[in-house]
Design a protein around this motif. Structure first.
Motif, short mmCIF file in Angstrom:
data_model
loop_
_atom_site.label_atom_id
_atom_site.label_comp_id
_atom_site.label_asym_id
_atom_site.label_seq_id
_atom_site.Cartn_x
_atom_site.Cartn_y
_atom_site.Cartn_z
N ILE A 178 0.78 -1.10 0.01
CA ILE A 178 0.00 0.07 0.08
C ILE A 178 0.80 1.31 0.00
CG2 ILE A 178 -0.26 -0.10 2.62
CD1 ILE A 178 -2.96 1.24 2.30
N ALA A 179 0.40 2.15 -0.68
CA ALA A 179 1.02 3.71 -0.76
C ALA A 179 -0.13 4.76 -0.08
CB ALA A 179 1.38 3.83 -2.05
N VAL A 180 0.24 5.32 0.94
CA VAL A 180 -0.78 6.45 1.36
C VAL A 180 -0.39 7.61 0.74
CG1 VAL A 180 -1.67 7.48 3.59
CG2 VAL A 180 -1.13 4.90 3.67
N LEU A 181 -1.35 8.16 -0.03
CA LEU A 181 -1.12 9.34 -0.96
C LEU A 181 -1.24 10.60 0.15
CD1 LEU A 181 -2.46 8.47 -4.32
CD2 LEU A 181 0.01 8.18 -3.56
N PRO A 182 -0.76 11.75 0.09
CA PRO A 182 -0.72 13.01 0.64
C PRO A 182 -2.43 13.28 0.73
CG PRO A 182 1.11 13.12 -0.67
CD PRO A 182 0.34 12.02 -1.27
N LEU A 183 -2.95 13.42 1.85
CA LEU A 183 -4.19 13.92 1.85
C LEU A 183 -4.79 15.32 1.79
CD1 LEU A 183 -4.52 12.08 5.50
CD2 LEU A 183 -5.35 11.11 3.40
N ALA A 184 -5.69 15.64 1.00
CA ALA A 184 -6.22 16.62 0.67
C ALA A 184 -6.68 17.42 1.94
CB ALA A 184 -7.34 16.71 -0.37
N ASN A 185 -6.19 18.83 2.06
CA ASN A 185 -6.44 19.70 3.11
C ASN A 185 -7.78 20.50 2.83
OD1 ASN A 185 -6.38 21.18 5.49
ND2 ASN A 185 -5.41 22.74 4.46
N LEU A 186 -8.75 20.16 3.34
CA LEU A 186 -10.19 20.76 3.18
C LEU A 186 -10.46 21.70 4.24
CD1 LEU A 186 -12.29 17.81 1.96
CD2 LEU A 186 -10.75 19.32 0.37
N SER A 187 -9.66 21.99 5.08
CA SER A 187 -9.60 22.86 6.30
C SER A 187 -9.97 24.32 5.79
CB SER A 187 -8.72 22.81 7.36
OG SER A 187 -8.36 21.62 7.66
N PRO A 188 -11.11 24.99 6.42
CA PRO A 188 -11.18 26.37 5.97
C PRO A 188 -9.90 27.47 6.36
CG PRO A 188 -13.22 25.58 7.43
CD PRO A 188 -12.07 24.47 7.30
N ASP A 189 -9.40 26.93 7.44
CA ASP A 189 -8.14 27.77 7.67
C ASP A 189 -7.03 27.24 7.15
OD1 ASP A 189 -5.96 29.27 9.12
OD2 ASP A 189 -6.74 28.95 11.12
N PRO A 190 -6.28 27.94 6.30
CA PRO A 190 -5.11 27.52 5.47
C PRO A 190 -3.80 27.05 6.45
CG PRO A 190 -5.96 29.24 4.46
CD PRO A 190 -6.63 29.37 5.55
N ASN A 192 -4.20 25.31 8.99
CA ASN A 192 -4.34 24.01 9.29
C ASN A 192 -3.68 22.88 8.55
OD1 ASN A 192 -5.49 24.13 12.19
ND2 ASN A 192 -7.44 24.47 11.19
N ALA A 193 -2.93 23.26 7.24
CA ALA A 193 -2.47 22.56 6.23
C ALA A 193 -1.47 21.51 6.81
CB ALA A 193 -1.69 23.28 5.08
N ASP A 197 -1.08 17.13 6.71
CA ASP A 197 0.35 16.60 6.23
C ASP A 197 0.77 15.64 7.54
OD1 ASP A 197 0.57 17.94 4.09
OD2 ASP A 197 1.75 19.61 5.06
N GLY A 198 0.47 16.14 8.70
CA GLY A 198 0.83 15.22 9.81
C GLY A 198 -0.06 14.06 9.85
N TYR A 320 0.84 17.83 20.62
CA TYR A 320 0.79 16.86 19.50
C TYR A 320 0.78 17.75 18.33
CZ TYR A 320 -1.05 13.21 16.18
OH TYR A 320 -1.19 12.30 15.33
N ASP A 321 0.19 18.98 18.21
CA ASP A 321 0.24 19.91 16.95
C ASP A 321 1.61 20.35 16.79
OD1 ASP A 321 -2.47 19.65 16.51
OD2 ASP A 321 -3.02 21.65 17.09
N LEU A 322 2.39 20.68 17.98
CA LEU A 322 3.85 21.02 17.56
C LEU A 322 4.69 19.95 17.23
CD1 LEU A 322 4.11 23.18 21.13
CD2 LEU A 322 4.48 23.99 18.73
N TYR A 323 4.32 18.70 17.57
CA TYR A 323 5.02 17.70 17.25
C TYR A 323 4.82 17.36 15.77
CZ TYR A 323 5.87 12.37 16.56
OH TYR A 323 6.23 11.21 16.16
#
Length: 722
Positions: A178-190, A192-193, A197-198, A320-323
């Protein structure tokens, strides 16, 4: 029958190929005289229609591949990169049957051959049409158990497995890959990209704990950002049967994750799920997702793996966010100082938010290790102490965690140079991170330095399979093949990697050197250096131009280039220290017969080595280059002293560093005509793995004092593939 079909007996008249030398033509009943050319004559000999078909097949083989008949059934490197490679594989079916060593398996005559050519031209798949009828024979061929008849198809099958780039129909994938492809960021606030990624990174990390899966590394999947994706091509390029696509939307304290598991070749949806939870449940989502994917792929999930996946490393969302931010930066930083410093700061902030965050301590230790290992960053006792403090904290908090064992192994390796302990800890980490490409690469590096070359190659090859888009791993794989003198497979794989990484000078250079060793064509070798891409550090092309000038014997031009103030340091392959241009200028002055200039430049280089701080693992390399500098200055006793001390530091402690330093020490002795010492070292060089190749030694002027001794050529010819 013609009996001597070969390229030189084919002429082109008005654009059409026709057979020549018709004096050899005879009826089958009259074809009793043995006529033919080696390589174009089948095992049973000439004189039958099927024998002419065999010869014509070899002509078509040369025409379509550019290879010699004696190379059959080898196909040209890089075939899978061509747009029409599947059509060529279909044509290869005809070649394999036309050139079957067993006459009973071959086309009976040209009419039978022509029928298949017309079917192919009409768009019919010969491979599919014959799949059932040939199943038993193909099975025997692929197992290499059908003797001579197996030769043709066996090669292509093994080639497909090794390069991992054919379609699923040609090379069935591991169904649990399996390859896990990058997830699309649909968050209203950029802003949170980073979270998308995390999540992408953490999902891969969780799946990588499952030994029954093959999981592609994050750095390889980053080549396929969200948008238009051709899943079949991704499956081919990454060598996987399945891909995971999805999106992340973080808004306020809620997160929504949509994912789909898709069969790469057919595009069928295998499994899909939507998770909508509080942001604080992100780690739980990753664990649940990993379990469900394992189930969808029918992978075995052990109790220990389940426990590791479900383990919650921090209760603090801030930590966790900082990590996640730090990990994203560190994975892309590699050996760039500024992002490494930023990653370290973010990890430290995460630890401040949650001092019990063991994984953050372990990851911080890895950043410190990189800053310490690369001597131009921070090879200070203070940095080593920071590495140890981070490792100690991780061990105290979570001694059984695979990331902790990896951090401890890295500390033993990069910090203390304790190879046995480093290897033991990294192997323990492998039990919990079986799909971690960087860990396999680290184990390969340790095994190389311990002198266990085959074990090293196996781990570096595994790292390349798990991270096929990683240029660093590809470079190390090609380099290890070079060190073991496996020149033919090196060239084959380098052709594939060159297409992926056309600007990677390391891969191209080593492939060029391997070709030179195989064909001895110095003109072609020098030409390849003129078109080779520059290293990123050589932005003015000075080091590359000086390298080429030395190879051509243009020492005046080399001196001019090495004297350019824009050249800050030398980029010697394999060097663990940054050598000053003064060292190269001393060498050039020595070659030009200017002893005073050579001595002045050598003293300048020695002063640089003496005033610079070096880590313990760099000390032997520094002493080696100082021995060279003393040799160029004409100081034999000082050269002997540095060379002896370097050998004492190297002996039995670092096999990888030793293979780089031994040729340089031998050159230092050869500079003074000390042939016995030089020959003794040269024998060691050619008896084991080596970065230097025999052809380069033959033409290097620093060896000129040994060339007239018959032992010189005898030793050079003694090098064998290992």
């Amino acid at each position: 029958v013609h009996r001597d079909i070969k390229p030189s007996n084919v002429v082109v008249v008005d654009g059409q190929a026709k057979l020549a030398d018709i004096g050899l033509v005879a009826s089958v009943s009259d074809a009793s005289t043995y006529v033919g050319t080696a390589g174009f004559v089948p095992p049973e000999g000439p004189g039958a229609p099927s024998a002419d078909v065999f010869a014509l097949g070899k002509v078509l083989y040369e025409l379509s591949t550019g290879l010699d008949r004696t190379d059959f059934p080898r196909l040209p490197p890089g075939l899978h990169e061509l747009a029409d490679h599947r059509a060529l594989l279909e044509f290869n079916e005809i070649l394999l049957r036309a050139c079957e060593p067993a006459a009973a398996e071959r086309y009976a005559d040209a009419a039978a051959l022509l029928r298949d050519l017309r079917l192919l031209q009409a768009g019919r798949s010969l491979r599919r049409r014959r799949s059932l009828g040939r199943a038993a024979r193909i099975g025997a061929v692929f197992l290499a158990a059908a003797g001579v008849v197996a030769a043709g198809t066996w090669w292509w099958r093994t080639h497909e497995i090794s390069v991992g780039a054919a379609s699923a129909a040609e090379n069935p994938r591991n169904p649990k890959s399996i390859a896990v492809l990058p997830l699309a960021n649909l968050s209203p606030d950029p802003a949170n990209a980073f979270f998308a990624d995390g999540m992408h990174d953490e999902i891969i990390a969780q799946l990588a704990r499952i030994r029954d899966l093959k999981v592609i590394a994050r750095s390889s999947t980053l080549a396929y950002p969200p948008g238009q994706r051709v899943l079949r091509r991704i499956g081919d390029e990454l060598g996987v049967a399945h891909v995971l696509e999805g999106s992340v939307r973080r808004e306020g304290d809620r997160v929504r994750v949509n994912v789909e598991l898709i069969a790469a070749q057919g595009g069928a949806r295998v499994w899909a799920q939507t998770y909508e939870r509080p942001v604080a449940d992100a780690i739980a989502i990753q664990a649940e997702l990993a379990r469900e994917i394992a189930g969808a792929l029918h992978a075995t999930l052990t109790a220990g793996e389940r426990a590791q996946i479900e383990r919650r490393h921090t209760q603090s969302q801030v930590a966790y966010d900082l990590y996640l931010r730090a990990r994203g930066i560190a994975q892309q930083a590699f050996i760039d100082r500024e992002p490494l410093d930023r990653a370290a700061t973010l990890y430290e902030q995460a630890i401040t938010a949650d001092p019990a965050f063991a994984v953050a301590h372990a990851q911080l230790a890895l950043v410190h290790s990189t800053l310490y290992w690369y001597g131009h960053f921070d090879p200070t006792p203070e940095r080593l102490a920071k590495m140890k403090a981070s490792v100690d904290a991780a061990v105290r908090l979570a001694p059984d965690l695979a990331e902790t064992r990896l951090a401890l192994g890295t500390y033993y390796y990069r910090g203390l140079r304790d190879l046995p302990k480093a290897l033991a800890e990294c192997r323990a980490a492998e039990a919990g991170l079986p799909n971690d490409a960087q860990l396999h690469l680290m184990i390969g590096f340790i095994e190389r330095r311990a002198g266990r070359w085959r074990e090293a190659l196996a781990h570096i090859e595994q790292a390349a399979a798990l991270n096929p888009q990683d240029r660093a791993g590809a470079s190390e794989y090609v380099l290890t093949l070079l060190l073991l003198r496996r020149y033919a497979p090196l060239v084959e794989f380098a052709d594939r990697y060159t297409a992926q990484f056309p600007d990677n000078r390391s891969i191209i250079r080593n492939a060029s050197r391997a070709r030179y060793e195989l064909d001895g064509d110095r003109a072609a070798y020098l030409h390849r250096f003129t078109v080779m891409p520059l290293q990123a550090q050589d932005k003015f092309g000075l080091d590359a131009a000086a390298d080429l000038a030395l190879l051509r014997g243009d020492y005046a031009r080399a001196e001019e280039l090495f004297s350019d103030p824009r050249l800050e340091y030398l980029l010697s392959p394999g060097s663990v220290v940054r050598d000053p241009p003064a060292l190269a200028r001393a060498m050039v002055a020595h070659l030009l017969g200017r002893p005073e200039d050579a001595r002045a430049r050598a003293d300048e280089a020695i002063a640089y080595y003496e005033r610079t701080k070096w880590t313990p693992h760099q000390r032997a390399a520094v002493l080696t280059t100082m021995a060279q500098a003393h040799a160029f200055a004409g100081r034999v006793e000082e050269m002997r002293r540095c060379a002896t001390e370097a050998r004492a530091l190297l002996a039995g402690r670092d096999a990888f560093l030793e293979i780089d330093e031994l040729p340089l020490l031998a050159q230092a002795y050869a500079t003074f005509g000390l042939s016995e010492e030089a020959f003794a070292l040269l024998r060691e060089v050619m008896a084991g793995p080596a970065r230097v190749i025999a052809q380069e030694i033959r033409h290097d002027p620093l060896w000129r004092s040994l060339r007239d001794d018959p032992r010189f050529e005898q030793i050079l010819r003694s090098g064998k593939a290992l």
